[in-house]
Design a protein around this motif. Structure first.
Motif: not given
Length: 231
Positions: A81, A83, A86-87, A216, A226
């Motif tokens: 995932d 997101r 990224h976190h 991305t 996503p």
């Protein structure tokens, strides 16, 4: 769930930590693919342990975002995932920045030599297309300042979030783009040797941020997808 042919991988005195690491590493290296179901019975047979350390390991892996469990139904390997990665990247980059900043005043010639040697192994592994070797050498390189910082909180946070990035790093280190990290590592060592803690810390953070282009991917409508891999 297909499991590796080797069974009884570890002794029956396996600790929970060993079970966790074995399953985690199988997820990170792609042995267990995104979306694949993980059955307790198969994992017990593969590792040669009881259900207790396996279930404990799966619970920790869910907290780390590497598996997803539906109570009473099944456990699957989490998709990649964007997101979540990224976190994790933000946290890991910040922790390595802090580790380098705190480590620089304590780095002796032996530690700097260890970083240079790890980077040489890293470069050789990339040239040989040895992704696993590159990941091991990269771990060794960044592990020197983490150890030298003597910050247990940094170590604990990295233990939780670094595995989330490892699946993406395999993509980076299997491409020519990964070779840029060799020069970035050299710069980090040079700055550490010069005693410039702030610049070295910044260079370390920037090195971990080079994963961003892999996070991305174009979606069906031309926007950002996503996830990097579906279930």
């Amino acid at each position: 769930m297909p499991v590796p042919e080797r069974r009884g991988l570890v002794s029956r005195s396996l600790l929970r930590e060993d079970a966790y690491r074995a399953i985690r590493d199988a997820i990170v290296d792609g042995t267990f693919a995104p979306g694949e179901r993980l059955n307790d019975t198969d994992l017990v047979a593969w590792l040669g342990v009881s259900r207790t350390p396996v279930r404990d390991a799966l619970g920790r892996l869910e907290q780390a975002g590497l598996v997803h469990t539906k109570p009473g139904r099944h456990t699957i390997v989490s998709p990649l995932d964007v997101r979540a990665v990224h976190h994790a990247q933000s946290v890991v980059a910040a922790m390595h920045e802090l580790a380098v900043r705190e480590a620089v005043p304590h780095l002796a010639a032996a530690e700097l030599d260890a970083m240079r040697a790890a980077n040489a192994r890293f470069a050789a592994a990339l040239r040989a297309g040895d992704v696993a070797g590159a990941l091991d050498a990269d771990d060794a390189f960044h592990g020197v300042p983490v150890t030298a910082s003597a910050n247990q909180a940094v170590h604990t946070v990295l233990e939780q979030f670094t595995p989330v990035l490892r699946r993406v790093e395999r993509l980076r280190f299997s491409s020519l783009a990964g070779r840029a990290s060799v020069a970035q590592h050299e710069r980090i060592v040079d700055l550490c040797a010069a005693g410039d803690a702030e610049a070295a810390a910044t260079a370390s953070r920037e090195n971990w941020q080079t994963l961003t282009p892999l996070l991305t991917t174009p979606g069906p409508d031309g926007g950002e997808s996503p996830s990097l891999a579906g279930p």
